[in-house]
Structure formats: structure tokens, C-alpha cells
Design a protein around this motif. Structure first.
Motif, PDB file in Angstrom:
ATOM      1  N   GLU A   5       0.636  -1.103   0.080  1.00 16.73           N
ATOM      2  CA  GLU A   5      -0.195  -0.148   0.014  1.00 16.73           C
ATOM      3  C   GLU A   5       0.791   1.285  -0.082  1.00 16.73           C
ATOM      4  OE1 GLU A   5      -2.870  -0.144   3.099  1.00 16.73           O
ATOM      5  OE2 GLU A   5      -3.505   1.815   2.680  1.00 16.73           O
ATOM      6  N   GLN A   6       1.862   1.143   0.764  1.00 17.43           N
ATOM      7  CA  GLN A   6       2.758   2.261   0.890  1.00 17.43           C
ATOM      8  C   GLN A   6       3.606   2.375  -0.513  1.00 17.43           C
ATOM      9  OE1 GLN A   6       5.538   1.497   3.912  1.00 17.43           O
ATOM     10  NE2 GLN A   6       4.269   3.074   5.360  1.00 17.43           N
ATOM     11  N   ARG A 214      -2.959  14.223 -10.176  1.00 17.34           N
ATOM     12  CA  ARG A 214      -2.247  15.354  -9.581  1.00 17.34           C
ATOM     13  C   ARG A 214      -0.837  15.629 -10.018  1.00 17.34           C
ATOM     14  NH1 ARG A 214      -3.984  14.728  -4.181  1.00 17.34           N
ATOM     15  NH2 ARG A 214      -5.411  13.185  -5.131  1.00 17.34           N
TER      16      ARG A 214
ATOM     17  N   THR B 268      -2.061  14.735  -1.105  1.00 18.75           N
ATOM     18  CA  THR B 268      -0.591  14.304  -1.871  1.00 18.75           C
ATOM     19  C   THR B 268       0.073  13.413  -0.856  1.00 18.75           C
ATOM     20  OG1 THR B 268      -0.603  15.552  -3.494  1.00 18.75           O
ATOM     21  CG2 THR B 268       1.340  14.548  -3.239  1.00 18.75           C
ATOM     22  N   ARG B 271      -1.398  10.093   0.055  1.00 25.95           N
ATOM     23  CA  ARG B 271      -1.287   8.876  -0.990  1.00 25.95           C
ATOM     24  C   ARG B 271       0.243   8.654  -1.115  1.00 25.95           C
ATOM     25  NH1 ARG B 271      -5.476   8.841  -4.958  1.00 25.95           N
ATOM     26  NH2 ARG B 271      -7.211   9.848  -3.848  1.00 25.95           N
ATOM     27  N   MET B 272       1.282   9.421  -0.845  1.00 28.10           N
ATOM     28  CA  MET B 272       2.535   8.977  -0.678  1.00 28.10           C
ATOM     29  C   MET B 272       2.757   8.105   0.354  1.00 28.10           C
ATOM     30  SD  MET B 272       4.438  12.417  -1.778  1.00 28.10           S
ATOM     31  CE  MET B 272       6.260  11.697  -1.593  1.00 28.10           C
ATOM     32  N   ALA B 273       2.200   8.313   1.600  1.00 33.84           N
ATOM     33  CA  ALA B 273       2.622   7.588   2.667  1.00 33.84           C
ATOM     34  C   ALA B 273       1.693   6.375   2.674  1.00 33.84           C
ATOM     35  CB  ALA B 273       2.190   8.578   3.827  1.00 33.84           C
ATOM     36  N   GLY B 274       0.793   6.031   1.698  1.00 35.00           N
ATOM     37  CA  GLY B 274       0.044   4.745   1.613  1.00 35.00           C
ATOM     38  C   GLY B 274      -1.110   4.953   2.623  1.00 35.00           C
TER      39      GLY B 274
END
Lengths: 474, 355
Positions: A5-6, A214, B268, B271-274
Motif C-alpha cells: 500500500e505504501q 495530480r 498528496t 497518497r505518498m504515505a499509503g
């Protein structure tokens, strides 16, 4: 938090990149891009727990390119040295990525459809795993040269797509079994269903979609070019077909350097004037300058509105922000009427309200910025405001609740503006250079100059109005 | 980092300290005292100072011994929540002839023990300042945070040091820190001989730091507010340490925002950190997080929800111009560095950082 997921935020880019490398190598080897700093960073950051097998992309490279590495296993390590260093534009890269993603999705659909019927689906890994075209279409060709290739791609893909991929990997790692479609097909079927059913899969898909929509980085005021790009067709439609915006005197905006565009604000629930002014300058100006407009505070109390305006280029109206923008040499639009202008009733249309406390004059004096007066005609009929309800303001966080001929009556549909014909006129530049920066503290002077600018915009509005025959056709 | 600070206030002519024997302690060179020396910033700063030849001695005040304490360090066990701490601090400061005091004794995450936190941060700062008044202190460096500016819709996109601290004063976590900063400012006005530097850091992020932000980001799913996506700003832990080192090495009176370059929208970041974000209506989020905080299921009290809603980003220009501080990591790089370490931790290739 789970590993995949990460990963999907950052690693997806890496995967995409490798895939883009792969396809490019197949079609046009010269267009290949070796170094994109950011993505390279991400790929090295991910490396420790990333797939240790060579990825499909690197394997493809090793087929086409000269065999510099000792074998396929070394392809991953020699990837950097193998890649030509001709640069390609970001747009080109983006196009490639999108193209590849579309292909990937198509292959995933095919894979899922095919796995329903055992004959066709025999060669697929998991239904959701993107398969390299070579292994999907001509299994025997890919087969001889790289028996590890299957393992590698299954492993790589499995880890990025968020499945454990153990069931998907085993059939591919045994080349003899792949010759018997039936056997492999039955082995695949159970791997397919859990993957589609697992929440991980959807999570990952969603995450990927989200990141794609984005930009890598918003600018320091929160403007997101990718976000604007997504809404561009809508703005194009509004600009060209709906409001049929006509622009006069665009040349009065300087080609470079800071400049403050001062305009009349249109009343109504959603003011489109800032957005259209930005669009007008972007499309009509010879240098296609980027205009940032200053938005009222109350927008930022509201959910969605503040974020959306921010991503589209609005900046909260305050001295600090405006000064920072201007000192960076930007083109800034300001509507000094403020909330008073938005809440203008229909009967007051095109009558400029008081210009606040003249903050924009102080700004101009302090930063020695020229002003360009601007009249936006047509916008004030788009959302005719008949009445404003001011009782619910504290509860809702808005300065007033608008009543238009259609607004609360038709619900959200009532916020759609009327298709009036717009005309945006820019006036002659106004310089305040004869006053020093200290003049910003002289309240009398500021008030006088503010009134002067107001009068010149009012004259510009009146002149444009006089030349207009119809609200709808201009 | 250390090499960049070109102008040592005292020329580093003293011989390198020979470890072990206290009689060999160099008398020349500077003496730096740290409060909160066993916490993240103190611990790491201690390591940096140990290696700096211009620093003769270090005095570490904390209730436990920092593991980075080396031969130059004298650990003084002081509990700032006790009234006798003032005397102990003053004695140690006089005895060691401390010229620079670095005040880092602040909580990096909100706690339920608000009364204790008040004693530690607000009253503890008072004790420290009273002790500092008794001795002839040359410099005082204090840690503060940019979240104290508060998240407001009326904030400019970049808050400068001139902006008032407007964080929610109902929240003890903010109120105590703001009170501490007020006290230090009052101290700097009165005691003219002391250089007072306040460093307001953006939320720290990095591979080893542990605070409310890392706790928020390490969740599987986290609350966000429906329709709000503010810009966030981080500072890498290494940059924070570099800034403190710089403030110790150079004489730069005043308050400085220490921030990473660039901003990222919360979405963001998530999202980046899941992180799966769970959007909640902002009117409901307050009671919800309040309830979760009461049962100790949330990382932060409801007053932190404002930071999910409005912008609170500071401008680091003054630090760049006056202090010469430039961050090595941007906001995005700090975040990806944290995420990288977190991944290794998830795969159990990296042990948890000491709390």
C-alpha cells in the motif's frame, strides 16, 4: 501499514517508468530517457525492499540491446549504463506513460476475460497482473531466451499490484507446465478471484488513479497544473462557446514584470470572473502570461470551494500574499470591491461598490507596481442576484445566501450561470511612480488614488456597456 | 554541517579533549548546556556537539541519561517539574561556566497528562530562565514550532516571524509552548547581555524522529476533512539539527522559522504515505476525534483538526538571509525519506527508533 500500500504511490511511478522504457526500446530506441532526477530518487529509495529480480522492462532491454551484462540476471544492475542519454520532454514522457497505462488496462481486461475460458487464459499470470506483450502474445518466442523472465515479471508485477503473487508465480517459473494450457488455466483460476476481491487491489487502483490526477508538486500557493489541465476542456467550453469571451486591449498587459490588474467583481453565487480573466490572459496574451487572482477569505472557510480555487490558481487576498506574488514578478488580478462586489444585487449591476480600504493602492505604491484597469462586462448578468439572505451567515460560513431566479429553486443546478456574452476590456496602465513607497502610509492619498482608479474602471465599464446591444449576443 | 559554520566565536585553538579523565578537561572553548537532552533533538544535537572540537564541555539536563553522551558530556539529572530544579540548574550552570543554553525540553506530541506537561513546559521554562538570570549566560537557544501560528483561513500562504502566534489557546499543548515562548521573549527584553534565538521548526519528519505527525502518517487509514485539502510543510530532522547547530555556532538573535522548501497538499501526503484517507464532515469531526482522544484511540486532540482544514505554512526567508540556514531536504524529500524508513520498519529490516 502494509508494504504494497505504501509502495503504490512512489513505486508505481517507477514501474511505469520501467515499462515506458521497455516499450520505447521496442518502437523508437532514440526517444528513451535515461535520467529523470525525481523518479530516479524514488527508485533508489525503494530499492532495498523492491523486487530483487530484474524487471520486465530491463529484460526487454537486454533482448534488444547489445548483451553487455553477463546475463539476464545482471540486466537490472546494468540498466543505468545501457540507457542512452538523449532527453525527452516531460509531455512526451507523460504521453508514453498514459499510453502504457491504457495498454496495461486493456491487457488486464483481456486477461480477465480470457481466464474465464481456460484455453485463452492459460498464459496469463494473475488476472490483474499486467503482462508484458511478448509473454502474452508469443509465449514460445519469449520462452527460449528467458525462462527467468516469467518469474521476474510475475514477481515484479505481483508486488506492485498488491497481491502476494505466490500462486501467480509458480506456473510461470516452470516452463514445461506452460505448454499445457488446461493445467495452467486451472491453476490460475483461484489466484484470480481473491485478487479481484481483495480490498488491496482496489486500494491500489484507487491510489494509482489518485496520484496520476495530480501533479508531482503544487506550487507554493497550491496551484496544481495537472488539476487545471483536467478541467481545461470545461474552461475552454465556458470561454469559447458559453460566454464567448471577447477581449480588448490585451496588449496593455506588459509582457513581463509585475503588474496588478484591477477589475470589477461580478455578483452572484459563484463568480467566474477570476477564472475567465485567467483564461483570457492565458489564451490571448502574446506571452501567454499566467495570472493569479486574489480570492476573498470566506472561500477558504467552505469545503471544496477553497481547495478547488486554490488548485486552479486563486490565492487568498491579503497583503503578504500579494506582495510575495508581485515581488516574484507575477501578474496578479485583484477585485477591490471584495465581498461587497460579489453580493451586488442585480439592480446594482455595473455600479462599482466602495473599494475597501484601498489595500491594492498601498500594495501598488509599496511595490511600485503599475495598475491595469479592467472591465468585465457580461459577467454581472450571468448570475443575477435578486436578494441576499443574511441570517444564516454564521452557521454556513458564507457572507450571504444568494437568491437568484433559479438558485435555491433548482438546487445545485441553479448555480449554473446564464450564457451571457462577455467582454473583457483592459484600460491604459496607471503608474504611481511619482509617489515614493512611503506614500502607502498616507491615508488621504491612498483614498484619493483609490477613488481615481475606481472612476477609471467605472468609465471603462460604462463605455463597454454603451457599445453593447444585447446581453446575450454582445 | 559543522564545517559550514565558518566563524567560530571562540577560536578552536584548544587541543582535542582526551577522553576519560576529568583533570584533562580543556578550559578553553565553549560550554553548551542542553535541556531535554535525552529526547530526539537533544540526543542528536549532543552527538554533534561531542564531535565539534570548538565545544569544550557539554552539560546535559534531563531525567535520564542520553545514550549519545560522550567524554565531554556531564549529565545532570534534573526534573524540571520539581521546584528544586531551579537551584540545581543554577548550580550546574555556574559550576561548568556554561555560556550557551539550548532549551529543547518540549513535548513533541500531545499528551493526556496535561497538568504534568504544563509543569514541564511552561513552569519548567520559568525555572530555566530564573536559573539563567542568576548566571552570566551568553546565549539562549530555544526550540519552538510553526504550528503555534495556528491554522486559520485568514493566514497568508507564508507566515513570517512577525505574525502573532494564534494557535488554539484552549489546547494545553499549544498554550504551554506559547507561554514558554512569551517568557523567553520577556527574558530577552530584560537581559540585554544574552543573545536569545528562538527557532520555530515546521513539523519534523525523517527516518528516526517520532512525533504526532509520524503517528498520523503511520496509520493505515486516517481522518481527513471532507472538501479540505490544506498545504503542509515539513522539516527534515537532519535540517532541524543543522539549524540548532548553526544557532549555537553563530550569534543570531531573534526568532526564525526553520522550514523545508516547498509544500504538499495533504491529499498528496496521504497518497505518498499509503494512507487511506477517511473524509469526515468537518462539523462531525470535532466530537468524533474528541471521543477517540478521550479513549486514547486518536493520535491528537480535536484541536489539531484545524491543521487538516486550514493552512499553516511558514516562510523560511529570514533564516536563510540572517542565519544562513538552507534546508538540505525539501518537504517532499523529507516525506519520502520518512516513508522509506517506515517501509523498512514494516519489513522488519529496521528497528523502531528509540522513543
Amino acid at each position: 501499514m502494509s508494504e504494497h500500500e505504501q509502495r503504490d504511490g512512489a513505486n508505481e511511478e517507477e514501474t511505469e517508468r520501467r515499462e515506458s522504457v521497455a516499450s520505447e526500446e521496442g518502437t523508437a530506441p532514440d526517444d528513451l530517457v535515461a535520467s529523470d532526477d525525481l523518479e530516479e530518487d524514488i527508485s533508489t529509495a525503494v530499492a532495498p525492499i523492491g523486487p530483487t529480480e530484474p524487471s520486465p522492462g530491463t529484460l526487454e532491454l537486454s533482448h534488444d540491446g547489445p548483451p553487455s551484462g553477463p546475463g539476464d540476471e545482471a540486466a537490472a544492475s546494468s540498466r543505468g549504463s545501457r540507457m542512452p542519454t538523449s532527453p525527452a520532454s516531460p509531455e512526451e514522457l507523460e504521453r508514453q506513460i498514459l499510453e502504457l497505462e491504457a495498454r496495461l488496462d486493456q491487457m488486464m481486461r483481456e486477461g480477465r476475460g480470457a481466464s474465464a475460458q481456460p484455453e485463452g487464459g492459460a498464459r496469463k499470470e494473475g488476472g490483474a497482473s499486467p503482462v508484458q506483450p511478448t509473454s502474452a502474445t508469443s509465449p514460445h518466442g519469449a520462452h527460449g531466451s528467458s525462462s527467468t523472465s516469467g518469474t521476474a515479471s510475475a514477481g515484479d508485477v505481483g508486488s506492485t499490484s498488491g497481491s502476494t503473487s505466490a500462486p501467480g508465480r509458480s506456473p510461470r517459473s516452470e516452463p514445461p507446465r506452460s505448454g499445457e494450457p488446461g493445467a495452467a488455466g486451472t491453476a490460475e483460476a483461484p489466484a484470480d478471484a481473491p485478487e479481484i476481491l481483495s480490498s488491496e487491489y482496489y486500494n491500489q487502483r484507487w491510489g494509482r488513479d489518485g496520484m496520476r490526477r495530480r501533479a508531482e508538486e503544487v506550487d507554493e500557493y497550491g496551484f496544481d497544473p495537472r488539476y487545471e489541465e483536467r478541467y481545461r476542456p470545461l474552461f475552454d467550453f465556458l470561454y469559447r462557446r458559453y460566454f464567448r469571451v471577447e477581449v480588448e486591449g490585451i496588449g496593455r498587459i506588459p509582457n513581463e514584470g509585475r503588474c496588478l490588474v484591477v477589475g470589477n467583481h461580478s455578483g452572484g453565487p459563484i463568480p467566474y470572473d477570476g477564472l475567465m480573466l485567467r483564461a483570457a490572459v492565458q489564451r490571448e496574451h502574446p506571452r501567454q502570461r499566467e495570472l493569479r487572482w486574489l480570492a476573498e477569505d470566506f472561500v477558504y472557510y467552505l469545503p471544496f470551494a477553497g481547495t478547488m480555487m486554490n488548485r486552479l490558481g486563486a490565492v487568498r487576498a491579503c497583503q503578504e500574499n500579494a506582495e510575495r506574488l508581485l515581488s516574484a514578478g507575477k501578474l496578479v488580478a485583484v477585485f477591490p470591491e471584495g465581498v461587497k462586489g460579489i453580493s451586488k444585487l442585480y439592480r446594482d449591476r455595473y455600479k462599482l461598490q466602495r473599494f475597501g480600504r484601498g489595500g491594492f493602492i498601498r500594495l501598488s505604491l509599496r511595490t511600485r507596481t503599475p495598475l491595469v484597469p479592467c472591465a468585465i462586462v457580461g459577467a454581472e448578468e450571468a448570475n443575477p442576484l435578486l436578494h441576499r439572505v443574511e441570517h444564516l451567515t454564521r452557521l454556513l460560513g458564507v457572507p450571504y445566501v444568494p437568491i437568484t431566479p433559479i438558485f435555491p429553486a433548482l438546487g445545485p443546478l441553479g448555480l449554473v450561470p446564464a450564457p451571457t456574452k462577455w467582454k473583457i476590456c483592459f484600460g491604459e496602465k496607471i503608474y504611481f511612480d511619482e509617489y515614493g513607497p512611503d506614500a502607502a502610509d498616507d491615508d488621504m492619498l491612498v483614498s484619493r488614488l483609490s477613488e481615481r482608479v475606481r472612476a477609471s474602471i467605472q468609465a471603462l465599464v460604462d463605455r463597454t456597456l454603451a457599445g453593447r446591444r444585447s446581453v446575450w449576443f454582445g | 554541517m559543522a564545517s559550514r559554520s565558518s566563524k567560530p566565536p571562540a577560536p578552536g585553538s584548544s587541543p582535542p579533549p582526551s577522553p576519560g579523565t576529568s583533570t584533562d578537561r580543556p578550559t578553553r572553548g565553549r560550554v553548551v548546556a542542553l535541556t531535554g537532552a535525552a529526547a530526539f533533538l537533544g540526543r542528536n544535537l549532543l552527538g554533534l556537539l561531542e564531535e565539534d572540537p570548538r565545544i569544550a564541555r557539554i552539560v546535559a539536563f534531563d531525567i535520564k541519561t542520553p545514550e549519545t553522551a560522550g567524554p565531554k558530556t556531564r549529565v545532570v539529572s534534573v526534573d524540571l517539574t520539581s521546584p528544586s530544579s531551579e537551584q540545581r540548574l543554577a548550580e550546574a550552570l555556574v559550576e561548568e561556566q556554561v555560556d550557551t543554553l539550548v532549551h529543547l525540553c518540549f513535548l513533541s506530541s500531545p499528551t493526556h497528562a496535561t497538568a504534568w506537561a504544563h509543569e514541564l513546559e511552561s513552569i519548567g521554562t520559568m525555572h530555566i530562565l530564573n536559573a539563567a538570570r542568576r548566571v552570566n549566560l551568553r546565549k539562549l537557544v530555544m526550540w519552538s514550532q510553526t504550528i503555534l501560528y495556528g491554522a486559520h483561513p485568514t493566514n497568508p500562504n507564508f507566515l513570517t516571524e512577525k505574525h502573532p502566534l494564534r494557535a488554539d489557546s484552549e489546547e494545553h499543548y499549544f498554550a504551554d509552548k506559547m507561554a514558554a515562548e512569551r517568557e523567553v521573549n520577556a527574558f530577552s527584553v530584560k537581559s540585554k547581555g544574552t543573545i536569545v534565538t528562538i527557532l520555530r521548526t515546521a513539523p519534523l519528519l525523517g527516518p528516526t524522529v517520532h512525533n504526532y505527525v509520524t503517528r498520523y502518517l503511520s496509520q493505515r487509514a486516517a481522518f481527513t476533512l471532507l472538501g479540505f485539502d490544506p498545504l503542509w510543510q515539513f522539516l527534515h530532522e537532519v535540517d532541524a539539527l543543522a539549524a540548532f547547530k548553526l544557532a549555537i555556532d553563530r550569534d543570531v538573535p531573534g526568532t526564525f522559522n526553520i522550514v523545508g522548501d516547498g509544500v504538499l497538499p495533504l491529499s498528496t501526503v496521504a497518497r505518498m504515505a499509503g494512507l487511506s484517507s477517511v473524509p469526515v464532515l468537518h462539523t462531525l469531526a470535532g466530537p468524533l476525534i474528541g471521543a477517540l482522544w478521550t479513549v486514547q484511540a486518536a493520535a491528537t486532540p480535536p484541536s489539531f483538526l484545524r491543521y487538516l482544514r486550514y493552512i499553516c505554512v511558514a516562510d523560511g526567508t529570514k533564516a536563510a538571509q540572517t542565519m544562513g540556514f538552507r534546508p538540505m531536504y525539501s518537504t517532499r524529500e523529507a516525506l519520502s525519506d520518512y516513508i522509506g524508513a517506515q517501509r523498512l520498519r514494516d519489513a522488519q529490516l529496521l528497528s523502531d527508533p528509540p522513543a
